[in-house]
Design a protein around this motif. Structure first.
Motif, PDB file in Angstrom:
ATOM      1  N   UNK A  50       0.668   5.233 -16.550  1.00 24.54           N
ATOM      2  CA  UNK A  50       0.996   4.624 -15.170  1.00 24.54           C
ATOM      3  C   UNK A  50       0.262   5.212 -14.069  1.00 24.54           C
ATOM      4  N   UNK A  51       0.067   6.147 -14.153  1.00 24.62           N
ATOM      5  CA  UNK A  51      -0.992   6.843 -13.065  1.00 24.62           C
ATOM      6  C   UNK A  51      -2.282   6.023 -12.860  1.00 24.62           C
ATOM      7  N   UNK A  52      -2.892   5.839 -13.931  1.00 20.26           N
ATOM      8  CA  UNK A  52      -4.112   5.164 -13.962  1.00 20.26           C
ATOM      9  C   UNK A  52      -3.821   3.630 -13.699  1.00 20.26           C
ATOM     10  N   UNK A  53      -3.017   3.120 -13.881  1.00 15.48           N
ATOM     11  CA  UNK A  53      -2.577   1.690 -13.474  1.00 15.48           C
ATOM     12  C   UNK A  53      -2.519   1.734 -11.890  1.00 15.48           C
ATOM     13  N   UNK A  54      -1.686   2.329 -11.379  1.00 19.45           N
ATOM     14  CA  UNK A  54      -1.324   2.535 -10.007  1.00 19.45           C
ATOM     15  C   UNK A  54      -2.847   2.876  -9.308  1.00 19.45           C
ATOM     16  N   UNK A  55      -3.377   3.548  -9.783  1.00 19.75           N
ATOM     17  CA  UNK A  55      -5.022   3.941  -9.070  1.00 19.75           C
ATOM     18  C   UNK A  55      -5.820   2.592  -9.166  1.00 19.75           C
ATOM     19  N   UNK A  56      -5.909   2.084 -10.306  1.00 15.54           N
ATOM     20  CA  UNK A  56      -6.503   0.721 -10.338  1.00 15.54           C
ATOM     21  C   UNK A  56      -6.069  -0.476  -9.513  1.00 15.54           C
ATOM     22  N   UNK A  57      -4.788  -0.338  -9.354  1.00 19.60           N
ATOM     23  CA  UNK A  57      -4.279  -1.203  -8.146  1.00 19.60           C
ATOM     24  C   UNK A  57      -5.167  -1.125  -6.937  1.00 19.60           C
TER      25      UNK A  57
ATOM     26  N   UNK B 177       0.929  -1.166   0.089  1.00 24.66           N
ATOM     27  CA  UNK B 177      -0.161  -0.046   0.115  1.00 24.66           C
ATOM     28  C   UNK B 177       0.758   1.120  -0.048  1.00 24.66           C
ATOM     29  N   UNK B 178       1.767   1.256   0.958  1.00 19.45           N
ATOM     30  CA  UNK B 178       2.740   2.340   0.965  1.00 19.45           C
ATOM     31  C   UNK B 178       3.455   2.549  -0.547  1.00 19.45           C
ATOM     32  N   UNK B 179       4.034   1.602  -1.003  1.00 18.28           N
ATOM     33  CA  UNK B 179       4.755   1.722  -2.411  1.00 18.28           C
ATOM     34  C   UNK B 179       3.760   2.236  -3.427  1.00 18.28           C
ATOM     35  N   UNK B 180       2.493   1.782  -3.326  1.00 19.53           N
ATOM     36  CA  UNK B 180       1.404   2.290  -4.311  1.00 19.53           C
ATOM     37  C   UNK B 180       1.144   3.714  -4.186  1.00 19.53           C
TER      38      UNK B 180
ATOM     39  N   UNK C 271       1.738   6.702  -6.785  1.00 21.31           N
ATOM     40  CA  UNK C 271       0.656   7.601  -7.279  1.00 21.31           C
ATOM     41  C   UNK C 271       1.111   9.326  -6.934  1.00 21.31           C
ATOM     42  N   UNK C 272       1.653   9.453  -5.874  1.00 18.64           N
ATOM     43  CA  UNK C 272       2.074  10.663  -5.516  1.00 18.64           C
ATOM     44  C   UNK C 272       3.221  11.001  -6.517  1.00 18.64           C
ATOM     45  N   UNK C 273       4.123  10.446  -7.013  1.00 16.42           N
ATOM     46  CA  UNK C 273       5.290  10.676  -7.795  1.00 16.42           C
ATOM     47  C   UNK C 273       4.613  10.886  -9.204  1.00 16.42           C
ATOM     48  N   UNK C 274       3.819  10.173  -9.699  1.00 15.51           N
ATOM     49  CA  UNK C 274       3.069  10.342 -10.870  1.00 15.51           C
ATOM     50  C   UNK C 274       2.528  11.388 -11.022  1.00 15.51           C
ATOM     51  N   UNK C 275       1.713  11.802  -9.941  1.00 17.63           N
ATOM     52  CA  UNK C 275       1.009  13.181 -10.040  1.00 17.63           C
ATOM     53  C   UNK C 275       1.632  14.415 -10.217  1.00 17.63           C
TER      54      UNK C 275
END
Length: 54
Positions: free
Chosen positions: A37-44, A3-6, A10-14
């Motif tokens: 990549x942001x969309x993929x992380x948000x989906x996870x 969860x932390x990595x995810x 997200x923060x980094x991509x934003x």
């Protein structure tokens, strides 16, 4: 830990997307990759929220 990595991803991509959007000479291919990549992380993140806690 995942969860932390995810959330950090997200923060980094934003952040990178915001920088890219403000750059008049941005690399459009890189910008699109960041959006994907942001969309993929948000989906996870959503899938993990929907899964039952075991």
């Amino acid at each position: 830990m995942q969860d932390y990595v995810n959330h950090e991803n997200i923060r980094r991509y934003e952040k990178l997307i915001a920088i890219s959007e403000g750059d008049p000479s941005r690399d459009e291919g890189r910008h699109q990759t960041l959006l994907r990549l942001l969309a993929e992380e948000r989906a996870k993140d959503v899938r993990r929220d929907d899964s039952p806690n075991t």
